[in-house]
Design a protein around this motif. Sequence first.
Motif, PDB file in Angstrom:
ATOM      1  N   LEU A   1      66.474  31.634  56.230  1.00 14.48           N
ATOM      2  CA  LEU A   1      67.244  30.462  55.845  1.00 14.48           C
ATOM      3  C   LEU A   1      67.558  30.554  54.363  1.00 14.48           C
ATOM      4  N   ALA A   2      68.833  30.685  54.036  1.00 20.40           N
ATOM      5  CA  ALA A   2      69.254  30.785  52.642  1.00 20.40           C
ATOM      6  C   ALA A   2      69.446  29.383  52.077  1.00 20.40           C
ATOM      7  N   GLY A   3      68.691  29.078  51.026  1.00 23.22           N
ATOM      8  CA  GLY A   3      68.788  27.755  50.438  1.00 23.22           C
ATOM      9  C   GLY A   3      69.848  27.665  49.363  1.00 23.22           C
ATOM     10  N   GLY A   4      70.176  28.773  48.752  1.00 27.40           N
ATOM     11  CA  GLY A   4      71.187  28.746  47.715  1.00 27.40           C
ATOM     12  C   GLY A   4      71.494  30.142  47.220  1.00 27.40           C
ATOM     13  N   LEU A   5      72.763  30.416  47.016  1.00 25.48           N
ATOM     14  CA  LEU A   5      73.179  31.723  46.530  1.00 25.48           C
ATOM     15  C   LEU A   5      74.245  31.526  45.477  1.00 25.48           C
ATOM     16  N   GLY A   6      74.033  32.122  44.326  1.00 25.86           N
ATOM     17  CA  GLY A   6      75.019  32.034  43.270  1.00 25.86           C
ATOM     18  C   GLY A   6      75.305  33.399  42.693  1.00 25.86           C
ATOM     19  N   VAL A   7      76.572  33.707  42.508  1.00 26.54           N
ATOM     20  CA  VAL A   7      76.980  34.980  41.908  1.00 26.54           C
ATOM     21  C   VAL A   7      77.989  34.673  40.819  1.00 26.54           C
ATOM     22  N   ASP A   8      77.683  35.055  39.608  1.00 30.56           N
ATOM     23  CA  ASP A   8      78.573  34.829  38.471  1.00 30.56           C
ATOM     24  C   ASP A   8      78.997  36.162  37.886  1.00 30.56           C
ATOM     25  N   GLU A   9      80.178  36.175  37.267  1.00 32.16           N
ATOM     26  CA  GLU A   9      80.695  37.404  36.668  1.00 32.16           C
ATOM     27  C   GLU A   9      80.723  37.258  35.156  1.00 32.16           C
TER      28      GLU A   9
ATOM     29  N   GLN B   1      75.908  38.555  38.081  1.00 35.57           N
ATOM     30  CA  GLN B   1      74.579  37.967  38.085  1.00 35.57           C
ATOM     31  C   GLN B   1      74.366  37.277  39.422  1.00 35.57           C
ATOM     32  N   ILE B   2      73.176  37.482  40.011  1.00 37.31           N
ATOM     33  CA  ILE B   2      72.886  36.902  41.315  1.00 37.31           C
ATOM     34  C   ILE B   2      71.617  36.055  41.238  1.00 37.31           C
ATOM     35  N   ALA B   3      71.614  34.960  41.984  1.00 36.91           N
ATOM     36  CA  ALA B   3      70.429  34.118  42.116  1.00 36.91           C
ATOM     37  C   ALA B   3      70.391  33.633  43.562  1.00 36.91           C
ATOM     38  N   LEU B   4      69.321  33.970  44.265  1.00 39.14           N
ATOM     39  CA  LEU B   4      69.207  33.627  45.681  1.00 39.14           C
ATOM     40  C   LEU B   4      67.849  32.983  45.935  1.00 39.14           C
ATOM     41  N   HIS B   5      67.874  31.883  46.680  1.00 43.85           N
ATOM     42  CA  HIS B   5      66.647  31.227  47.126  1.00 43.85           C
ATOM     43  C   HIS B   5      66.731  31.115  48.644  1.00 43.85           C
ATOM     44  N   ALA B   6      65.692  31.611  49.320  1.00 42.71           N
ATOM     45  CA  ALA B   6      65.723  31.648  50.774  1.00 42.71           C
ATOM     46  C   ALA B   6      64.330  31.419  51.330  1.00 42.71           C
ATOM     47  N   LEU B   7      64.286  31.252  52.658  1.00 44.27           N
ATOM     48  CA  LEU B   7      63.029  31.074  53.372  1.00 44.27           C
ATOM     49  C   LEU B   7      63.019  32.048  54.536  1.00 44.27           C
TER      50      LEU B   7
END
Length: 199
Positions: A16-24, A31-37
């Motif tokens: 379960l992916a709680g949040g995914l962010g990708v910035d350039e 840049q990636i930031a992922l929070h999952a279960l």
Amino acid sequence: VQQGAFQRIRRAPRLLAGGLGVDEFVGHVQQIALHALYTGVPIALRGTFGPLAGLAQPSTPWPFDLTAEAGGGTLQARGTIREPLQGKGIDVTLSAHGNDLSALAALTGRTLPTGPYRLGGQLDQKGATWTVHNLLVALGRSSVAGNLTIDAGATPLRLRATLAAPLLDTADLDGKPTGAAGVKATPPTAASKSDDGRI
């Protein structure tokens, strides 16, 4: 229930992916930031990697610098891949550490020993040959260090290793609590030398 009998159904582990962010950033660094279960275990992934356009046609080795956290442990991977989509030309420094390896059991689906752990090494891949330089594997009081080479193109598969182990304690593999990872234990007494599980 099938044909009057109970059938056990194996379900795939849930992610379960709680949040995914990708910035350039400037220079097309991502840049990636992922929070999952995953199987009930929180996972966090963060870091940077090269431009997405460089995956298909990299003009230079594709860089990445990633950190993952799960089960109280931390895994870091930093390096480059010459041909990312083909998985060729991998050159990466790996390190992992945590206070209790058994906390990762839910992620692996296997029972794991209890105790602090450390893992490190420089992974280099050229063709079918994989080499780990400066390998370190430590669990509880036990540790192994050295170099390891695997030739996956050979038949049968060829493995060459040069390893040294200051201490190997079988107690570190039986799930019992142990001391700090890679720390030598106090020398055993004469009465305990024959059956303390150490090598």
